[in-house]
Design an enzyme around this catalytic site. Structure first.
Site, PDB file in Angstrom:
ATOM      1  CB  THR A  11      -0.895   0.069   1.251  1.00 58.00           C
ATOM      2  OG1 THR A  11      -0.080   0.362   2.397  1.00 58.00           O
ATOM      3  CG2 THR A  11      -1.665  -1.209   1.472  1.00 58.00           C
ATOM      4  CG  ASP A  12       1.292   5.933  -1.147  1.00 57.64           C
ATOM      5  OD1 ASP A  12       2.221   6.068  -0.324  1.00 57.64           O
ATOM      6  OD2 ASP A  12       1.098   6.744  -2.065  1.00 57.64           O
ATOM      7  CB  ALA A  13       1.504   6.682   3.635  1.00 58.56           C
TER       8      ALA A  13
END
Length: 567
Positions: A284-286
């Site tokens: 995932t991104d952040a």
């Protein structure tokens, strides 16, 4: 997942590698498997915290923000010595080794690389990021950015992208991946399914890629398909919805059920895994971004991110709580045991493909000092600055500059206090550029507002008699949590607006955002540098004075589709 798939692209594990994965996986408790899903962030050397997350949580990886080399080495050493299973150590190695350590080389933004027209420089960027990052312990680059900068109003893509041409993005992105992964570092192409269509920022809202499936296949899809074929080991997934494709793959979806890609099984499994054939690791991104947290409650999205197709969970809002949410999600059935096992096997597969189980993962400060900012890296940075600076518009007869033609210069500086990722800058560019001009013999006056009220401002005649050249130096970077990148002029009535373009030769230089012609459309001489490294300002001055040619080609439409910007 059949463990034998780890023998295939992009892992290509040997028999010995697979044996290590089997052994490590077979010894793991459920709690240890859950720990491996988490990818934390480190800002400083904090030994008790680092030992806690490595030993008690058993995290799978940590992303380093840029620190002094001593801090990075100490942080990585503590983690790797504390962990039973070697950790993935990542950084935003988008523009050079300075993405992980302030002592690294800044080569240049993706857009600066694209402006050079050289895929070899994109390859060198990936190589240097890996070599310098690896010297302080990194084994994973959160790069390259393969978003396509279609919307000039997007406040976050901008110079982080290779521009608005899918073909250029594909070629430059592939060259970066090759240069990076040849050095034994994993690359992560981001941000699937692609930023740059919407003008909104996924840090603040679930943004939307509104392309049709056919248009997406011909653009972003072409890019991802090629980089997957080229062997990119990981993909970072954004909190970006792709509604037309989601509805194609799952016609039963109602609008209110459409989720960002980081939570959407039809995009992760149906599009990325099945249609594009990606067998690598998905991260995932952040997960602290609003774009992920708006669509679902936190306790549900934590386990569902893994269940719906991601393999690793980047950052936490609250470490202990998010780990608990993952465990409770497993117990409640939001995360299945089979999907947990699949994710952990891919994590171990990535680590084995990087030979983390065989190599020394503890960096040595003396060795990193010999690698960082070595002469060959600095020469690439100089070449990028030289070849990227772009003369977008030129008023006939104004260039080249010389103190003989323009002895008295009025400099307007427009600067922000952060760089492209939102972190503080130390010094303004004007303070560095003015001495360069003065050393050439120019008498430079830095604009200071005075007599700001109507009727009390400097007269038109005074301005013409006082200055031979007006120079704008605009240094407004795109950054996280910034909704627009526009010039805010001084009151009243734009006191520092370019009002003298027909009376005093005026040059406008944008060192960051390449779209400022939107706000200064009738400026007749306009230059973009797409960011600043150690060599940008001297190279810029050499070109202004005719000692060097402008060779950069714009990777985007700097005229923003407006007729008056071309005047």
């Amino acid at each position: 997942m059949d463990i034998n798939r780890l023998r295939e692209k992009p892992f290509y594990l040997s028999e010995e590698d697979v044996k290590w994965v089997r052994a490590a996986f077979g010894q793991m408790t459920v709690q240890e498997k859950i720990g491996q899903l988490f990818f934390m962030v480190g800002y400083k050397q904090d030994e008790p915290f680092l030992k806690h997350i490595a030993q008690e949580i058993g995290i799978g990886g940590l992303m380093c923000r840029s620190m002094a080399k001593e801090e990075v080495v100490a942080t990585v050493a503590t983690l790797q010595r504390s962990a039973r299973i070697p950790l993935l150590i990542a950084a935003n190695l988008e523009a050079g080794g300075q993405g992980i350590t302030r002592d690294g080389t800044k080569i240049g933004s993706n857009m600066a690389i694209a402006a050079t027209g050289s895929s070899d420089l994109a390859y060198q960027l990936g190589k240097i990021c890996a070599v310098e990052g690896g010297s302080v312990g990194a084994n994973y680059a959160f790069a390259p950015v393969v978003d396509i900068d279609y919307n000039f109003r997007n406040p976050i893509t901008n110079t982080r992208t290779f521009g608005s041409s899918p073909q250029v993005v594909m070629e430059m992105g592939a060259a970066y991946v090759k240069g990076c992964q040849e050095q034994g570092m994993a690359a992560s192409v981001k941000h699937f399914p692609g930023d740059g269509v919407d003008e909104r920022d996924q840090h603040l809202v679930t943004s939307v890629n509104s392309l049709t499936p056919e248009a997406w296949d011909d653009t972003y899809g072409m890019v991802y398909r090629h980089l997957i074929e080229e062997g990119a080991k990981t993909v970072m997934v954004g909190h970006i919805a792709l509604p037309e494709y989601s509805k194609l793959l799952n016609p039963s979806l109602r609008d209110e059920e459409i989720l960002p890609a980081s939570l959407a099984s039809e995009l992760l499994d149906g599009l990325l895994r099945e249609r594009l054939g990606f067998n690598g690791l998905i991260i995932t991104d952040a997960t602290t971004m609003a774009g992920m947290n708006i669509p679902l409650p936190r306790n549900e999205l934590v386990p569902r991110a893994i269940e719906n197709g991601c393999d690793m969970f980047l950052f936490t809002k609250n470490l202990e709580e998010d780990v608990r949410f993952m465990k409770e999600g497993l117990e409640a059935g939001w995360l299945s045991p089979g999907r947990l096992d699949d994710a952990v096997l891919r994590i171990l597969g990535l680590k084995a493909s990087l030979k983390l189980h065989e190599r020394e993962n503890v960096p040595v400060l003396a060795e990193s000092s010999a690698v960082l900012r070595q002469d060959s890296h600095l020469e690439i940075a100089r070449a990028v600055a030289d070849q990227s600076i772009t003369l977008v518009k030129e008023e006939a007869g104004v260039l080249p500059l010389s103190p003989g033609r323009y002895p008295r210069v009025l400099l307007y500086d427009i600067e922000s206090e952060a760089n492209a990722l939102g972190y503080s800058k130390t010094n303004g560019l004007a303070a560095a550029f003015i001495p360069l001009l003065e050393n050439e013999g120019f008498k430079v006056t830095r604009f200071e507002p005075a007599g700001v009220y109507e009727g009390l401002q400097s007269s038109f005649t005074e301005m013409k008699e006082s200055y031979d050249l007006i120079l704008y130096l605009c240094n407004l970077a795109t950054k996280s949590n910034q909704t627009t990148v526009r010039i805010e002029w001084l009151n009243p009535m734009g006191l520092n607006v370019p009002n003298y373009i027909h009376s005093i030769p005026t040059l406008f230089i944008s060192t960051e955002n390449p779209y400022h012609l939107l706000d200064v459309p009738r400026v007749k001489t306009y230059i973009n540098t797409y960011g600043v490294n150690d060599y940008t300002l001297p190279q810029l001055l050499a070109k202004l004075m005719g000692r060097s040619q402008f060779t950069g080609k714009s990777p985007i439409d700097p005229f923003c589709g407006k007729w008056d910007t071309r005047l």
